[in-house]
Write a protein that holds these residues in place. Sequence first.
Motif, PDB file in Angstrom:
ATOM      1  N   TYR A   1       0.864  -1.185   0.000  1.00 32.04           N
ATOM      2  CA  TYR A   1       0.000   0.000   0.000  1.00 32.04           C
ATOM      3  C   TYR A   1       0.902   1.238   0.000  1.00 32.04           C
ATOM      4  O   TYR A   1       2.006   1.212   0.550  1.00 32.04           O
ATOM      5  CB  TYR A   1      -0.903   0.031   1.245  1.00 32.04           C
ATOM      6  CG  TYR A   1      -1.759  -1.206   1.412  1.00 32.04           C
ATOM      7  CD1 TYR A   1      -3.068  -1.240   0.951  1.00 32.04           C
ATOM      8  CD2 TYR A   1      -1.246  -2.345   2.046  1.00 32.04           C
ATOM      9  CE1 TYR A   1      -3.857  -2.378   1.117  1.00 32.04           C
ATOM     10  CE2 TYR A   1      -2.022  -3.479   2.213  1.00 32.04           C
ATOM     11  CZ  TYR A   1      -3.323  -3.491   1.748  1.00 32.04           C
ATOM     12  OH  TYR A   1      -4.083  -4.616   1.910  1.00 32.04           O
ATOM     13  N   GLU A   2       0.419   2.315  -0.604  1.00 29.60           N
ATOM     14  CA  GLU A   2       1.183   3.558  -0.650  1.00 29.60           C
ATOM     15  C   GLU A   2       0.378   4.706  -0.044  1.00 29.60           C
ATOM     16  O   GLU A   2      -0.851   4.741  -0.134  1.00 29.60           O
ATOM     17  CB  GLU A   2       1.574   3.902  -2.095  1.00 29.60           C
ATOM     18  CG  GLU A   2       2.537   2.911  -2.729  1.00 29.60           C
ATOM     19  CD  GLU A   2       2.941   3.331  -4.139  1.00 29.60           C
ATOM     20  OE1 GLU A   2       2.318   4.270  -4.680  1.00 29.60           O
ATOM     21  OE2 GLU A   2       3.862   2.711  -4.703  1.00 29.60           O
ATOM     22  N   ASP A   3       1.128   5.662   0.545  1.00 31.09           N
ATOM     23  CA  ASP A   3       0.540   6.878   1.113  1.00 31.09           C
ATOM     24  C   ASP A   3      -0.653   6.569   2.021  1.00 31.09           C
ATOM     25  O   ASP A   3      -1.793   6.984   1.775  1.00 31.09           O
ATOM     26  CB  ASP A   3       0.104   7.832  -0.006  1.00 31.09           C
ATOM     27  CG  ASP A   3       1.281   8.269  -0.864  1.00 31.09           C
ATOM     28  OD1 ASP A   3       2.387   8.426  -0.311  1.00 31.09           O
ATOM     29  OD2 ASP A   3       1.088   8.442  -2.083  1.00 31.09           O
TER      30      ASP A   3
ATOM     31  N   GLN B   1       2.063 -10.268   8.845  1.00 28.15           N
ATOM     32  CA  GLN B   1       3.005  -9.385   9.526  1.00 28.15           C
ATOM     33  C   GLN B   1       3.185  -8.127   8.689  1.00 28.15           C
ATOM     34  O   GLN B   1       3.458  -8.216   7.487  1.00 28.15           O
ATOM     35  CB  GLN B   1       4.345 -10.073   9.759  1.00 28.15           C
ATOM     36  CG  GLN B   1       4.268 -11.217  10.772  1.00 28.15           C
ATOM     37  CD  GLN B   1       5.633 -11.814  11.069  1.00 28.15           C
ATOM     38  OE1 GLN B   1       6.631 -11.460  10.449  1.00 28.15           O
ATOM     39  NE2 GLN B   1       5.676 -12.734  12.019  1.00 28.15           N
ATOM     40  N   ALA B   2       3.028  -6.970   9.320  1.00 26.70           N
ATOM     41  CA  ALA B   2       3.084  -5.698   8.594  1.00 26.70           C
ATOM     42  C   ALA B   2       4.390  -4.959   8.853  1.00 26.70           C
ATOM     43  O   ALA B   2       5.001  -5.097   9.910  1.00 26.70           O
ATOM     44  CB  ALA B   2       1.903  -4.824   9.000  1.00 26.70           C
ATOM     45  N   PHE B   3       4.802  -4.153   7.880  1.00 25.49           N
ATOM     46  CA  PHE B   3       5.965  -3.275   8.016  1.00 25.49           C
ATOM     47  C   PHE B   3       5.655  -1.987   7.263  1.00 25.49           C
ATOM     48  O   PHE B   3       4.920  -1.991   6.265  1.00 25.49           O
ATOM     49  CB  PHE B   3       7.230  -3.938   7.462  1.00 25.49           C
ATOM     50  CG  PHE B   3       7.122  -4.425   6.051  1.00 25.49           C
ATOM     51  CD1 PHE B   3       7.500  -3.611   4.981  1.00 25.49           C
ATOM     52  CD2 PHE B   3       6.638  -5.702   5.772  1.00 25.49           C
ATOM     53  CE1 PHE B   3       7.398  -4.059   3.661  1.00 25.49           C
ATOM     54  CE2 PHE B   3       6.529  -6.162   4.462  1.00 25.49           C
ATOM     55  CZ  PHE B   3       6.903  -5.329   3.400  1.00 25.49           C
ATOM     56  N   ALA B   4       6.196  -0.867   7.759  1.00 28.96           N
ATOM     57  CA  ALA B   4       5.854   0.430   7.144  1.00 28.96           C
ATOM     58  C   ALA B   4       7.031   1.393   7.264  1.00 28.96           C
ATOM     59  O   ALA B   4       7.836   1.310   8.205  1.00 28.96           O
ATOM     60  CB  ALA B   4       4.613   1.021   7.822  1.00 28.96           C
ATOM     61  N   TYR B   5       7.113   2.328   6.295  1.00 25.21           N
ATOM     62  CA  TYR B   5       8.187   3.334   6.268  1.00 25.21           C
ATOM     63  C   TYR B   5       7.598   4.676   5.857  1.00 25.21           C
ATOM     64  O   TYR B   5       6.643   4.742   5.069  1.00 25.21           O
ATOM     65  CB  TYR B   5       9.282   2.923   5.280  1.00 25.21           C
ATOM     66  CG  TYR B   5       9.918   1.587   5.593  1.00 25.21           C
ATOM     67  CD1 TYR B   5      11.000   1.498   6.471  1.00 25.21           C
ATOM     68  CD2 TYR B   5       9.427   0.412   5.021  1.00 25.21           C
ATOM     69  CE1 TYR B   5      11.573   0.270   6.775  1.00 25.21           C
ATOM     70  CE2 TYR B   5       9.992  -0.818   5.317  1.00 25.21           C
ATOM     71  CZ  TYR B   5      11.067  -0.880   6.196  1.00 25.21           C
ATOM     72  OH  TYR B   5      11.620  -2.100   6.498  1.00 25.21           O
ATOM     73  N   ASP B   6       8.190   5.748   6.416  1.00 19.75           N
ATOM     74  CA  ASP B   6       7.731   7.080   6.021  1.00 19.75           C
ATOM     75  C   ASP B   6       8.450   7.522   4.747  1.00 19.75           C
ATOM     76  O   ASP B   6       9.228   6.759   4.156  1.00 19.75           O
ATOM     77  CB  ASP B   6       7.909   8.092   7.163  1.00 19.75           C
ATOM     78  CG  ASP B   6       9.377   8.289   7.546  1.00 19.75           C
ATOM     79  OD1 ASP B   6      10.282   7.943   6.748  1.00 19.75           O
ATOM     80  OD2 ASP B   6       9.621   8.823   8.649  1.00 19.75           O
ATOM     81  N   SER B   7       8.223   8.766   4.330  1.00 16.80           N
ATOM     82  CA  SER B   7       8.792   9.253   3.068  1.00 16.80           C
ATOM     83  C   SER B   7      10.313   9.372   3.115  1.00 16.80           C
ATOM     84  O   SER B   7      10.965   9.440   2.064  1.00 16.80           O
ATOM     85  CB  SER B   7       8.192  10.621   2.723  1.00 16.80           C
ATOM     86  OG  SER B   7       8.414  11.537   3.796  1.00 16.80           O
ATOM     87  N   ASN B   8      10.881   9.372   4.325  1.00 14.55           N
ATOM     88  CA  ASN B   8      12.344   9.441   4.467  1.00 14.55           C
ATOM     89  C   ASN B   8      12.981   8.068   4.621  1.00 14.55           C
ATOM     90  O   ASN B   8      14.190   7.953   4.822  1.00 14.55           O
ATOM     91  CB  ASN B   8      12.715  10.310   5.670  1.00 14.55           C
ATOM     92  CG  ASN B   8      12.291  11.756   5.493  1.00 14.55           C
ATOM     93  OD1 ASN B   8      12.457  12.327   4.413  1.00 14.55           O
ATOM     94  ND2 ASN B   8      11.744  12.357   6.550  1.00 14.55           N
ATOM     95  N   GLY B   9      12.162   7.044   4.559  1.00 13.28           N
ATOM     96  CA  GLY B   9      12.690   5.685   4.691  1.00 13.28           C
ATOM     97  C   GLY B   9      12.808   5.205   6.127  1.00 13.28           C
ATOM     98  O   GLY B   9      13.307   4.103   6.380  1.00 13.28           O
TER      99      GLY B   9
END
Length: 219
Positions: A138-140, A168-176
């Motif tokens: 998923y994005e944004d 299992q979920a993982f997520a990153y912001d716009s700066n990685g």
Amino acid sequence: MSVEAVNSSTTTTTDSSSNTTLSQLDFLTLLTTQMEYQDPTDPVDNSEMVSQMTQYSMLEQQTSTNDKLDTILSEIQSMSKINSSSYLGQKVSAEGGVAEVSDGEIDSTVTITLSEDAANLGINIYDSDGNIVATNYYEDVSSGTFTIDGDEINASGALTSDGYYTLQAFAYDSNGAEVDVSMESEGTVAAISQEDDGVVFTLEDGREVNLTDVTLLAS
């Protein structure tokens, strides 16, 4: 002669082991004996005697209090287990992402919570053997809580075999930078046990969760 010696020794040992604790009366008897046989030229100091009696009294009260607290705790634990028995066979929401495939269909929902906005969110899906069978991207995604249903979980169509699948979920912001993400999903209570940290539910999918960490779902 030797038999009598053995019997005498056995009797002495038994008497000694059966009187291993001091009652308040025993303590006062010992104190009186101490005073009776004290050295007249070096008598026991009164303040020391009072201190000994005070310390013993405090110890006795503390022991009694601890016994009462243990009894109360045991009763509370028993009541908690009895009250929680109503959860047996009920559906609850608990930490962890689990989806069940039955007859090729997924009648499960998973709730995802993001601590902050995520530029990228991924969900790995594992089969019962621990193999990755799919990854959803998923994005944004905005911070907060949202739910994905069975169709979205199986968007890839890879979940074909009946059984339980772990997400299992993982997520990153716009700066990685990594973004905290947690998941909850429903499950059915299969067993209840009393552990050191409270009442624990074992769900049909294998998860073990504390009573305080589950939410009973409407039937």
